[in-house]
Scaffold this motif. Structure first.
Motif: not given
Length: 358
Positions: A135-148
């Motif tokens: 949605p563009f009417d609120k802040t959305t949480r996105v978790v970044v996962i790092v794979t070395r």
């Protein structure tokens, strides 16, 4: 807007965003609307990008020129304990653009990235179609996962240099940035023992037909001789693991002596260039490890040395002030004493640079 072709003359005042006013007399028709927008903004304002609020009433009066709002997406990217906000037009949000932003904000040049939508039962974001549902009417949480990625998966100079925040696809060559080679005496016991061992190996385990394990049999006597010549406090570790947030893996050999670190990478068969690339990635990981381990680093950071070798060919590298430089290629032929002594002397000179350190 619903427009009419009625030829009615109206007097209007248009107020722009900066408060300036423009007065117009025009026929109240659809064509006049287009003309009005063109007169106010020229090429910068068009019928698709702006609305003249209330203009469809076709009456005398004051009207406001307002840009049509574009849908904007706001993401809160989180990686471990770090969070970064990112906003963009919804139409510009793609998996490719999201990855670019995450790499820039969290300083991750090379590791593989994946994304999880925390506001939707930890759904994996792996397509542009899934991004469209944000949605563009609120802040959305996105978790970044790092794979070395492993050292051996770094295949190009360009990739390796990215770990050092350098661009380009070539490494400068300079022998002058390395210490002068330690001169070995012809009757040095360690040199003679190494040469004798190599000659015996040539007789019973020919190198051209040898596998990786055979190649190491040839490299070991040279490294052992260099360690014994340099001094009793030299430590040689085998398959020592290092890591940073981008890469990880074992380093074939690691010399440590009075604060000096030398990473040694065995090149596969005759692919010395592959060994050089892998060695650069290892230097980057060792540099990060050193910064984490030592809270205060002197203004002139100590260099970290690397060696890539196939036994027959040797190339030395140095990482200093974030820049990597390589030497010319030095070769060994038929366990020649001068060739072997030259390689041992080179390694000893690197180890000796740490003698003044504590």
């Amino acid at each position: 807007f619903i427009m009419t072709t009625q030829a009615k003359l109206v007097k209007i005042t248009v107020v722009l965003a900066d408060g300036k006013e423009s007065k117009f007399k025009l026929l109240a028709s659809e064509e006049s609307y287009k003309d009005l927008v063109a007169k106010i903004g020229g090429e910068l304002i068009d019928q698709e990008g702006y609305n003249v609020l209330g203009f469809s009433a076709l009456e005398d009066g004051v009207y406001t020129l307002s840009p049509r709002m574009e849908p904007t997406v706001t993401l809160e990217l989180s990686l471990k304990k770090k969070t970064k906000l990112f906003s963009c037009k919804k139409e510009d949000l793609t998996m490719a653009s999201l990855e670019v932003v995450a790499r820039e904000k969290f300083d991750i040049p090379l590791a593989r990235l994946s994304f999880v939508l925390k506001d939707s039962n930890d759904e994996l974001l792996d397509s542009d179609e899934k991004l469209d549902s944000i949605p563009f009417d609120k802040t959305t949480r996105v978790v970044v996962i790092v794979t070395r990625v492993g050292f051996s998966s770094i295949l190009t100079v360009k990739e390796a240099l990215r770990l050092l925040h350098q661009t380009g696809d070539s490494i400068p060559i300079s022998d002058s940035v390395f210490p002068c080679t330690f001169q070995m005496e012809e009757n040095n016991e360690e040199l003679l023992h190494a040469v004798c061992t190599l000659q015996r190996l040539h007789a019973v385990a020919p190198l051209p037909q040898g596998c990786e394990a055979t190649r190491r049999l040839y490299i070991d006597p040279i490294l052992l001789a260099a360690a014994r010549v340099a001094g009793p406090d030299v430590v040689l570790e085998v398959e020592k693991e290092y890591e940073n947030q981008d890469v990880w893996g074992p380093i074939d050999y690691v010399f440590k002596y009075n604060g000096e670190t030398i990473c040694i990478t065995e090149g596969k068969k005759d692919q010395l260039d592959k060994g050089v690339i892998q060695n650069i990635a290892q230097l980057a990981a060792v540099a990060d490890h050193r910064k984490r381990k030592i809270s205060e680093i002197s203004s002139e950071e100590k260099p970290i040395y690397g060696i890539a070798t196939t036994y027959l060919n040797w190339q030395f590298l140095v990482l200093k002030d974030g820049m990597v430089t390589q030497s010319s290629i030095i070769s060994i032929k038929d366990a020649n004493r001068d060739d072997v002594g030259g390689i041992i002397g080179r390694i000893v000179s690197l180890l000796n640079t740490g003698k003044g350190s504590t």
